[in-house]
Design an enzyme around this catalytic site. Sequence first.
Site, PDB file in Angstrom:
ATOM      1  CG  ASP A 188      -0.944  15.405  63.838  1.00 28.92           C
ATOM      2  OD1 ASP A 188      -0.119  14.496  63.645  1.00 28.92           O
ATOM      3  OD2 ASP A 188      -1.119  15.957  64.939  1.00 28.92           O
TER       4      ASP A 188
HETATM    5  N1  URA Z   1       2.603  18.371  66.865  1.00 27.46           N
HETATM    6  C1  URA Z   1       1.358  17.834  66.721  1.00 27.46           C
HETATM    7  O1  URA Z   1       0.719  17.478  67.696  1.00 27.46           O
HETATM    8  N2  URA Z   1       0.870  17.729  65.457  1.00 27.46           N
HETATM    9  C2  URA Z   1       1.531  18.150  64.370  1.00 27.46           C
HETATM   10  O2  URA Z   1       1.003  18.044  63.254  1.00 27.46           O
HETATM   11  C3  URA Z   1       2.822  18.700  64.531  1.00 27.46           C
HETATM   12  C4  URA Z   1       3.339  18.795  65.797  1.00 27.46           C
END
Ligand code: URA
Length: 232
Positions: free
Chosen positions: A103
Amino acid sequence: MRMAQILFSQGFGSRRACAGLIAAGLVRVAGRVIDDAAAEFEAEGLVFEVEGRAWRYHAKALIVLHKPAGYECSQKPRHHPSVMSLLPAPLRDRGVQPVGRLDEDTTGLLLLTDDGTLIHRLTSPRHHVPKVYEVTARHPVTPGQLQRLREGVLLDDAPAPVRAAAADATGERTLRLVLTEGRYHQVKRMVAAAGNRCEALHRSAFGALTLAQDLEPGQWRWADPRAFGPPR
Ligand code: URA
């Protein structure tokens, strides 16, 4: 392999552009200017310089990037710059792309490669490659939450409860989760389903690769694909 072909394969532009770099005297091997585009070299292991910057030939690129917050993994980012902007042009131009996504606000180890077979191996749920996440939670981490994460929580896009391969407290409000699949926002949704909230997320390992302490946010380095075993 011919020098022009070596440059082309490593992302230094079109064949014509690569021949141009050589003709302009901008390419060196062992300190010597190579001005003949047809000069032959053993490509594997070759170290060459383009405009003063040293490069090593890699048949396939595998890169570890320490992803900072504020960057999107998408090639067409919408609100923030792309992680691709942190890589030099030759890596972008040879088609390197992220292996899965983190993310925008997640930090840590992001792999990038131009090896489609490796991307498939590392992202296919069948292969169960473990990924280690360090979570900072809003509320104190309880044994009940850890147990729910280990035993499985319900996510609306999964037919069965989703389990962490490991879930351990690392502090009052921090925990380490090991996951072997990669659903959208998986860590954040699992932590929420277990009764807490993810305030910050950092990936510290992907398979056998761990994020080196001295790799600062925004920095990248070459990784050894042998970390993931022989090609299958
Ligand atoms: N899980 C998440 O919620 N975000 C990420 O960036 C990676 C794994």
